[in-house]
Design a protein around this motif. Structure first.
Motif, PDB file in Angstrom:
ATOM      1  N   CYS A  76       0.862  -1.186   0.000  1.00 58.97           N
ATOM      2  CA  CYS A  76       0.000   0.000   0.000  1.00 58.97           C
ATOM      3  C   CYS A  76       0.899   1.237   0.000  1.00 58.97           C
ATOM      4  N   GLU A  83       6.241   2.275   0.624  1.00 58.97           N
ATOM      5  CA  GLU A  83       5.351   2.096   1.771  1.00 58.97           C
ATOM      6  C   GLU A  83       5.854   2.862   2.988  1.00 58.97           C
ATOM      7  N   ARG A 112      -3.607  -1.668   6.272  1.00 56.83           N
ATOM      8  CA  ARG A 112      -3.793  -2.795   5.364  1.00 56.83           C
ATOM      9  C   ARG A 112      -4.335  -3.968   6.166  1.00 56.83           C
ATOM     10  N   TRP A 113      -5.352  -4.633   5.632  1.00 56.59           N
ATOM     11  CA  TRP A 113      -5.965  -5.751   6.354  1.00 56.59           C
ATOM     12  C   TRP A 113      -6.193  -6.907   5.386  1.00 56.59           C
ATOM     13  N   VAL A 206      -0.013   6.603   2.266  1.00 55.41           N
ATOM     14  CA  VAL A 206      -0.734   5.501   1.645  1.00 55.41           C
ATOM     15  C   VAL A 206      -1.680   6.105   0.612  1.00 55.41           C
ATOM     16  N   GLN A 209      -2.460   0.813  -4.205  1.00 54.13           N
ATOM     17  CA  GLN A 209      -2.260  -0.584  -3.827  1.00 54.13           C
ATOM     18  C   GLN A 209      -1.614  -1.310  -4.988  1.00 54.13           C
ATOM     19  N   TRP A 225      -5.401  -8.679   0.214  1.00 55.34           N
ATOM     20  CA  TRP A 225      -5.315  -7.575   1.160  1.00 55.34           C
ATOM     21  C   TRP A 225      -6.213  -6.424   0.711  1.00 55.34           C
ATOM     22  N   CYS A 227      -6.528  -2.171   1.261  1.00 56.52           N
ATOM     23  CA  CYS A 227      -5.820  -0.970   1.700  1.00 56.52           C
ATOM     24  C   CYS A 227      -6.836   0.151   1.937  1.00 56.52           C
TER      25      CYS A 227
END
Length: 417
Positions: A76, A83, A112-113, A206, A209, A225, A227
């Motif tokens: 991201c 990053e 980010r997840w 950020v 992505q 992921w 973002c």
């Protein structure tokens, strides 16, 4: 190493959009969901807006979130392709928990997840190819142990503090739990084996992505992921992207100039140019394969089974021969051979720009699922067979055929008694 690669590749990002799609198209974010709708969603359901953060997506503003519009990559970066530093939370972390922690901390640039593995590729492909908006539950996308493997990376950077903190991360402030995040204090420190570690990166924002360029070397990847960027950071991202494009154009112009100088110096070195020729053809066929697969996927022509590969390999062979045609024409005249050498050097250099730009495209996962690198390798193998058995050698080239070498009677020893 990944940060350095992102920084180097990011310098050429302005031109990469012209080869593999508009890089800036990844920036638009989706509109806010209503409070009532957000409350009704599960803890790990895809949502365009959560707790003050907007999802980075390639979809059109105002349209529902479509899985195919999300890049899904592990990076991201900001507008400069790098990053930000931050903290990785590992354990049973839901997207709501991740957003709550990020919202309660200062100097947060986004988060980010997702998960590094376990994605159901077939189920993902079905959802991504669907034109009907659906509620996407990540616990269904990751069926094996999905509730225990989600990770949260919180990007943090303090522009006014570039000193090295206790963890050794330059520009990353210490992670301080605020009053708003008190209920999550035990989330990392005590409960269920949660861990937190500092990650050192060289960026500060950020905005986009992308996938790591190493993705092109892997046969498959089961990570995915999301973002998210704060609402307040969107305006600065647009300015950074504009500056990034200008810098990329300057960087590319300098590199092309160096390639031109090298082509003028080396075009008479026959053995060296033969090696460059084969390297350029190998790269060219792999890039054509990526372009063909992306075209078929983006235009909903990714047929199932052997039909796709039959159509794709025909297009790769035809496209490869068309792309090689300028080099063949330039080699017919002695005066244009430096230009033929320049063509080869540009093709050999092109992955620096091409792969970097392609890594930002939202369709990359579907493209790579069709194994374009194998198609490119097959196209190159057919080109090799064609030149070996069907084509005569170029004028002036020496071959190892019988009678082509110097006859023994013509040999004059260098030293005679």
């Amino acid at each position: 190493v990944a940060s350095a690669a992102a920084a180097f590749g990011g310098g050429a990002g302005g031109v990469a959009g012209g080869l593999a799609g508009d890089v800036g198209a990844v920036l638009p974010v989706m509109p806010k969901a209503s409070v009532a709708a957000a409350a009704a969603l599960g803890p790990n359901v895809l949502r365009p807006h959560v707790n003050g953060f907007d999802l980075i997506s390639g979809g059109a503003v105002g349209e529902p979130v479509m899985l195919a519009s999300i890049n899904g990559g592990v990076r991201c970066p900001g507008g400069d392709g790098m990053e930000s530093p931050g903290y990785l939370l590992e354990g049973q972390v839901s997207i709501e928990d991740c957003a709550s922690i990020a919202n309660g901390e200062p100097h947060v640039k986004g988060f980010r997840w997702g998960r590094p593995d376990g994605l159901d590729l077939d189920f993902y492909s079905t959802l991504a190819k669907s034109d009907v908006p659906q509620q996407i539950d990540f616990e269904r996308l990751f069926p094996s142990g999905a509730t225990g493997g989600f990770q949260c990376f919180i990007y943090m950077y303090d522009e006014n503090d570039h000193s090295v903190n206790d963890d050794g991360a330059s520009g990353a402030p210490d992670f301080k739990w605020t009053d708003e995040a008190t209920r999550l204090r035990h989330f990392v420190a005590h409960a269920h084996g949660k861990t937190m570690s500092a990650i050192h990166n060289g960026g500060s924002k950020v905005c986009l992505q992308r996938w790591s360029v190493s993705r092109f070397m892997k046969p498959w990847d089961s990570s995915f992921w999301l973002c998210y960027v704060p609402e307040t950071e969107q305006a600065t991202c647009a300015k950074d992207l504009e500056a990034w494009h200008v810098g990329g154009q300057i960087f590319t112009a300098v590199c092309l100039t160096l390639c031109g100088v090298l082509a003028w110096i080396m075009h008479t070195q026959k053995h060296f140019m033969t090696c460059v020729n084969w390297v350029a053809r190998f790269i060219l066929y792999n890039e054509v394969a990526l372009i063909v697969c992306q075209y078929l996927v983006n235009n909903r022509m990714d047929m199932e089974g052997s039909t796709f590969y039959a159509v794709a390999i025909i297009l790769v062979i035809v496209g490869g021969n068309v792309c090689v045609l300028p080099h063949l024409l330039l080699t017919q005249c002695q005066a244009t051979k430096p230009l033929a050498a320049l063509f080869l050097f540009v093709v050999a250099y092109s992955p620096v720009i091409f792969l970097d730009g392609l890594s930002y495209q939202s369709s990359l996962r579907l493209v790579m699922d069709h194994e374009p690198m194998l198609l490119g390798l097959l196209g190159f193998a057919i080109e090799l067979l064609k030149l070996t058995f069907c084509c005569a050698p170029e004028e002036g080239e020496e071959t190892l055929q019988k009678g082509s070498l110097i006859e023994p009677r013509d040999y004059i020893p260098m030293y005679q008694e």
